[in-house]
Every structure is written in structure tokens, then in C-alpha cells.
Write a protein that holds these residues in place. Structure first.
Motif, PDB file in Angstrom:
ATOM      1  N   GLU A  76      38.214  37.658  48.361  1.00 57.18           N
ATOM      2  CA  GLU A  76      39.407  37.047  47.899  1.00 57.18           C
ATOM      3  C   GLU A  76      39.749  38.118  46.706  1.00 57.18           C
ATOM      4  OE1 GLU A  76      39.267  33.053  46.247  1.00 57.18           O
ATOM      5  OE2 GLU A  76      37.835  32.582  47.909  1.00 57.18           O
ATOM      6  N   LEU A  77      39.109  39.010  46.452  1.00 53.11           N
ATOM      7  CA  LEU A  77      39.364  40.012  45.193  1.00 53.11           C
ATOM      8  C   LEU A  77      40.483  41.111  45.752  1.00 53.11           C
ATOM      9  CD1 LEU A  77      38.734  40.898  42.508  1.00 53.11           C
ATOM     10  CD2 LEU A  77      37.219  42.487  43.460  1.00 53.11           C
ATOM     11  N   ARG A  78      41.661  41.089  45.138  1.00 54.16           N
ATOM     12  CA  ARG A  78      42.704  42.136  45.571  1.00 54.16           C
ATOM     13  C   ARG A  78      42.791  43.034  44.592  1.00 54.16           C
ATOM     14  NH1 ARG A  78      41.446  40.702  49.768  1.00 54.16           N
ATOM     15  NH2 ARG A  78      42.474  38.871  50.782  1.00 54.16           N
ATOM     16  N   MET A  79      42.656  42.937  43.260  1.00 48.89           N
ATOM     17  CA  MET A  79      42.896  43.841  42.127  1.00 48.89           C
ATOM     18  C   MET A  79      41.850  43.869  41.376  1.00 48.89           C
ATOM     19  SD  MET A  79      45.734  45.491  43.376  1.00 48.89           S
ATOM     20  CE  MET A  79      46.427  46.354  41.860  1.00 48.89           C
ATOM     21  N   LEU A  80      41.651  45.138  40.817  1.00 51.36           N
ATOM     22  CA  LEU A  80      40.845  45.427  39.530  1.00 51.36           C
ATOM     23  C   LEU A  80      41.454  45.865  38.351  1.00 51.36           C
ATOM     24  CD1 LEU A  80      37.520  46.760  41.123  1.00 51.36           C
ATOM     25  CD2 LEU A  80      37.908  44.241  40.163  1.00 51.36           C
ATOM     26  N   VAL A  81      41.386  45.361  37.321  1.00 53.33           N
ATOM     27  CA  VAL A  81      41.852  45.660  35.853  1.00 53.33           C
ATOM     28  C   VAL A  81      41.050  46.366  35.057  1.00 53.33           C
ATOM     29  CG1 VAL A  81      43.767  45.205  34.384  1.00 53.33           C
ATOM     30  CG2 VAL A  81      44.151  44.185  36.398  1.00 53.33           C
ATOM     31  N   LEU A  82      41.235  47.341  34.576  1.00 51.46           N
ATOM     32  CA  LEU A  82      40.225  47.992  33.501  1.00 51.46           C
ATOM     33  C   LEU A  82      40.791  47.946  32.249  1.00 51.46           C
ATOM     34  CD1 LEU A  82      37.393  49.456  33.107  1.00 51.46           C
ATOM     35  CD2 LEU A  82      38.921  51.731  33.058  1.00 51.46           C
ATOM     36  N   GLU A  83      39.934  47.271  31.126  1.00 48.69           N
ATOM     37  CA  GLU A  83      40.501  47.174  29.873  1.00 48.69           C
ATOM     38  C   GLU A  83      39.471  47.909  28.883  1.00 48.69           C
ATOM     39  OE1 GLU A  83      40.507  43.098  29.254  1.00 48.69           O
ATOM     40  OE2 GLU A  83      42.371  42.873  30.870  1.00 48.69           O
ATOM     41  N   ILE A  84      39.918  48.618  28.005  1.00 47.02           N
ATOM     42  CA  ILE A  84      39.115  49.402  27.221  1.00 47.02           C
ATOM     43  C   ILE A  84      39.576  48.968  25.878  1.00 47.02           C
ATOM     44  CG2 ILE A  84      38.135  51.425  26.205  1.00 47.02           C
ATOM     45  CD1 ILE A  84      38.556  52.815  29.150  1.00 47.02           C
ATOM     46  N   GLU A  85      38.732  48.411  24.844  1.00 46.76           N
ATOM     47  CA  GLU A  85      39.026  48.104  23.346  1.00 46.76           C
ATOM     48  C   GLU A  85      39.730  49.180  22.948  1.00 46.76           C
ATOM     49  OE1 GLU A  85      36.456  46.171  19.782  1.00 46.76           O
ATOM     50  OE2 GLU A  85      35.554  47.424  21.056  1.00 46.76           O
ATOM     51  N   GLY A  86      40.953  49.042  22.179  1.00 43.48           N
ATOM     52  CA  GLY A  86      41.678  49.925  21.330  1.00 43.48           C
ATOM     53  C   GLY A  86      42.314  50.989  22.114  1.00 43.48           C
ATOM     54  N   VAL A  87      42.332  50.871  23.519  1.00 46.86           N
ATOM     55  CA  VAL A  87      43.006  51.995  24.200  1.00 46.86           C
ATOM     56  C   VAL A  87      44.244  51.223  24.970  1.00 46.86           C
ATOM     57  CG1 VAL A  87      42.875  53.765  26.026  1.00 46.86           C
ATOM     58  CG2 VAL A  87      40.832  53.231  24.133  1.00 46.86           C
ATOM     59  N   SER A  88      45.271  51.692  24.765  1.00 50.98           N
ATOM     60  CA  SER A  88      46.521  51.269  25.816  1.00 50.98           C
ATOM     61  C   SER A  88      46.422  52.115  26.845  1.00 50.98           C
ATOM     62  CB  SER A  88      47.727  51.577  24.946  1.00 50.98           C
ATOM     63  OG  SER A  88      48.736  50.984  25.664  1.00 50.98           O
ATOM     64  N   LEU A  89      46.206  51.644  28.149  1.00 49.31           N
ATOM     65  CA  LEU A  89      46.169  52.440  29.338  1.00 49.31           C
ATOM     66  C   LEU A  89      47.408  52.033  30.082  1.00 49.31           C
ATOM     67  CD1 LEU A  89      42.419  51.839  30.543  1.00 49.31           C
ATOM     68  CD2 LEU A  89      43.384  54.106  29.562  1.00 49.31           C
ATOM     69  N   PRO A  90      48.173  52.876  30.805  1.00 51.07           N
ATOM     70  CA  PRO A  90      49.168  52.627  31.934  1.00 51.07           C
ATOM     71  C   PRO A  90      48.684  51.847  33.027  1.00 51.07           C
ATOM     72  CG  PRO A  90      48.916  54.985  31.789  1.00 51.07           C
ATOM     73  CD  PRO A  90      47.943  54.271  30.781  1.00 51.07           C
ATOM     74  N   THR A  91      49.690  51.105  33.437  1.00 50.41           N
ATOM     75  CA  THR A  91      49.092  50.234  34.520  1.00 50.41           C
ATOM     76  C   THR A  91      48.762  51.041  35.669  1.00 50.41           C
ATOM     77  OG1 THR A  91      51.047  48.524  33.763  1.00 50.41           O
ATOM     78  CG2 THR A  91      50.043  48.450  36.135  1.00 50.41           C
ATOM     79  N   SER A  92      49.348  52.231  36.050  1.00 45.15           N
ATOM     80  CA  SER A  92      49.074  53.040  37.060  1.00 45.15           C
ATOM     81  C   SER A  92      47.532  53.424  36.939  1.00 45.15           C
ATOM     82  CB  SER A  92      50.022  54.307  37.165  1.00 45.15           C
ATOM     83  OG  SER A  92      49.828  55.041  35.976  1.00 45.15           O
ATOM     84  N   MET A  93      47.195  53.821  35.541  1.00 44.98           N
ATOM     85  CA  MET A  93      45.413  54.185  35.434  1.00 44.98           C
ATOM     86  C   MET A  93      44.613  52.908  35.299  1.00 44.98           C
ATOM     87  SD  MET A  93      46.125  57.099  32.820  1.00 44.98           S
ATOM     88  CE  MET A  93      44.582  57.538  32.547  1.00 44.98           C
ATOM     89  N   SER A  94      45.240  51.750  35.083  1.00 39.01           N
ATOM     90  CA  SER A  94      44.186  50.786  34.624  1.00 39.01           C
ATOM     91  C   SER A  94      44.305  49.641  35.892  1.00 39.01           C
ATOM     92  CB  SER A  94      44.541  49.970  33.355  1.00 39.01           C
ATOM     93  OG  SER A  94      45.897  49.183  33.686  1.00 39.01           O
ATOM     94  N   MET A  95      45.044  49.652  36.764  1.00 38.55           N
ATOM     95  CA  MET A  95      45.082  48.609  37.866  1.00 38.55           C
ATOM     96  C   MET A  95      44.956  49.527  39.258  1.00 38.55           C
ATOM     97  SD  MET A  95      48.070  45.929  38.367  1.00 38.55           S
ATOM     98  CE  MET A  95      47.510  44.178  37.555  1.00 38.55           C
ATOM     99  N   MET A  96      43.966  48.986  39.822  1.00 37.82           N
ATOM    100  CA  MET A  96      43.625  49.547  41.309  1.00 37.82           C
ATOM    101  C   MET A  96      43.326  48.505  42.167  1.00 37.82           C
ATOM    102  SD  MET A  96      43.546  52.905  40.947  1.00 37.82           S
ATOM    103  CE  MET A  96      43.772  54.122  39.880  1.00 37.82           C
ATOM    104  N   PRO A  97      43.622  48.808  43.593  1.00 34.73           N
ATOM    105  CA  PRO A  97      43.275  47.678  44.335  1.00 34.73           C
ATOM    106  C   PRO A  97      41.721  47.540  44.603  1.00 34.73           C
ATOM    107  CG  PRO A  97      44.206  49.682  45.490  1.00 34.73           C
ATOM    108  CD  PRO A  97      44.408  49.893  43.901  1.00 34.73           C
ATOM    109  N   ALA A  98      41.400  46.527  44.972  1.00 34.37           N
ATOM    110  CA  ALA A  98      39.669  46.179  45.311  1.00 34.37           C
ATOM    111  C   ALA A  98      39.542  46.941  46.608  1.00 34.37           C
ATOM    112  CB  ALA A  98      39.558  44.644  45.325  1.00 34.37           C
ATOM    113  N   PRO A  99      38.046  47.167  46.802  1.00 34.76           N
ATOM    114  CA  PRO A  99      37.825  47.860  48.037  1.00 34.76           C
ATOM    115  C   PRO A  99      38.146  46.966  49.250  1.00 34.76           C
ATOM    116  CG  PRO A  99      35.967  47.672  46.469  1.00 34.76           C
ATOM    117  CD  PRO A  99      37.118  47.134  46.013  1.00 34.76           C
TER     118      PRO A  99
END
Length: 143
Positions: A76-99
Motif C-alpha cells: 500500500e506504500l505510495r510515497m516516502l518522505v525524508l525529514e532531517i532535524e533542523g533542515v528544510s528540504l524542498p518537496t522535490s528532494m524530500s518526497m520520492m515515490p516508493a519502489p
């Protein structure tokens, strides 16, 4: 009219109060044992239950590589979102489709460039029903 006073025995009253408290303590002990048994059973069942998604995170240069292995909701997994403490990542870099096959690697390119120190890194999963869940939270030392 005459009243007869019955002399109370203080020793029998004391024994009655002690017996009452002993019964209360035994009931409380029984309830605690039963609650402990059912509580531990719940904890064991939850720990043996498959997690939603099993994954591993690794840093390679400036990239974060997330490897998805298995899990109860991996299909059921569709997207993975990466979050790094204290770092503001743009959506294009932090959100990727699942395998596509449910398991495999996802590379978040250049997300670790310029990040130093010890940071908490989390991977959040977005599922087909729209729900979001924190899949993994790790502490990573960046150099």
C-alpha cells in the motif's frame, strides 16, 4: 426502664478490621496479577506483529539511500518522505515515490549536502488510503 449494655470486646473489633484489610489487599493483588498477565500478553502480541514497513537508511556521500525490505502494508506504500532535524528540504528532494515492486531502494539525491552534526532523521510513508505514518526514526552523525 433499664438498658443493658453489652460490653464490646476490642480484640474482636481489631481482628475484624485486620481481616477486612487483608481481604482488600488480596483482592487488589489478584486484580494486579490479572491485569499484568493481560497487559503483558498485549505487549507480546504487539511486538510480534509485523510492522507496517521495514526499511533501512544509509548515507552515501550527499545522498540518503532508503532500502525498503518488507512489511504488512508494503504493497500500500505510495510515497516516502525524508525529514532531517533542523533542515528544510524542498518537496522535490524530500518526497520520492516508493519502489514499484514494493521492495527496493529509493535514493534521495543531495539531501545531506552541507548537513553536519548529530541529527534525527525520519522517514515517513504515505499509503494508498492517504494516511501518513512515521516508518523509521534514527539518529545519524553527519560529517
Amino acid at each position: 426502664m433499664a438498658y443493658r449494655y453489652k460490653r464490646d470486646n476490642p480484640k474482636s473489633k481489631r481482628n475484624l478490621v485486620i481481616a477486612f484489610f487483608v481481604i482488600i489487599v488480596l483482592i487488589a493483588l489478584f486484580v494486579a496479577v490479572v491485569a499484568g498477565f493481560f497487559g503483558s500478553n498485549y505487549v507480546v502480541q504487539k511486538s510480534l506483529e509485523d510492522p507496517d514497513v521495514v526499511l533501512h537508511m544509509a548515507v552515501s556521500g550527499g545522498d540518503m539511500i532508503v532500502t525498503v525490505y518488507d512489511g504488512r502494508r508494503v504493497d500500500e506504500l505510495r510515497m516516502l518522505v525524508l525529514e532531517i532535524e533542523g533542515v528544510s528540504l524542498p518537496t522535490s528532494m524530500s518526497m520520492m515515490p516508493a519502489p514499484q515492486m514494493g521492495t527496493g531502494e529509493v535514493c534521495f539525491s543531495n539531501t545531506c549536502m552541507g548537513v553536519t552534526g548529530v541529527r534525527k532523521v525520519g522517514v515517513r510513508g504515505i499509503f494508498t488510503d492517504g494516511s501518513s505514518s512515521l516508518l523509521k526514526l534514527s539518529t545519524i552523525k553527519f560529517t
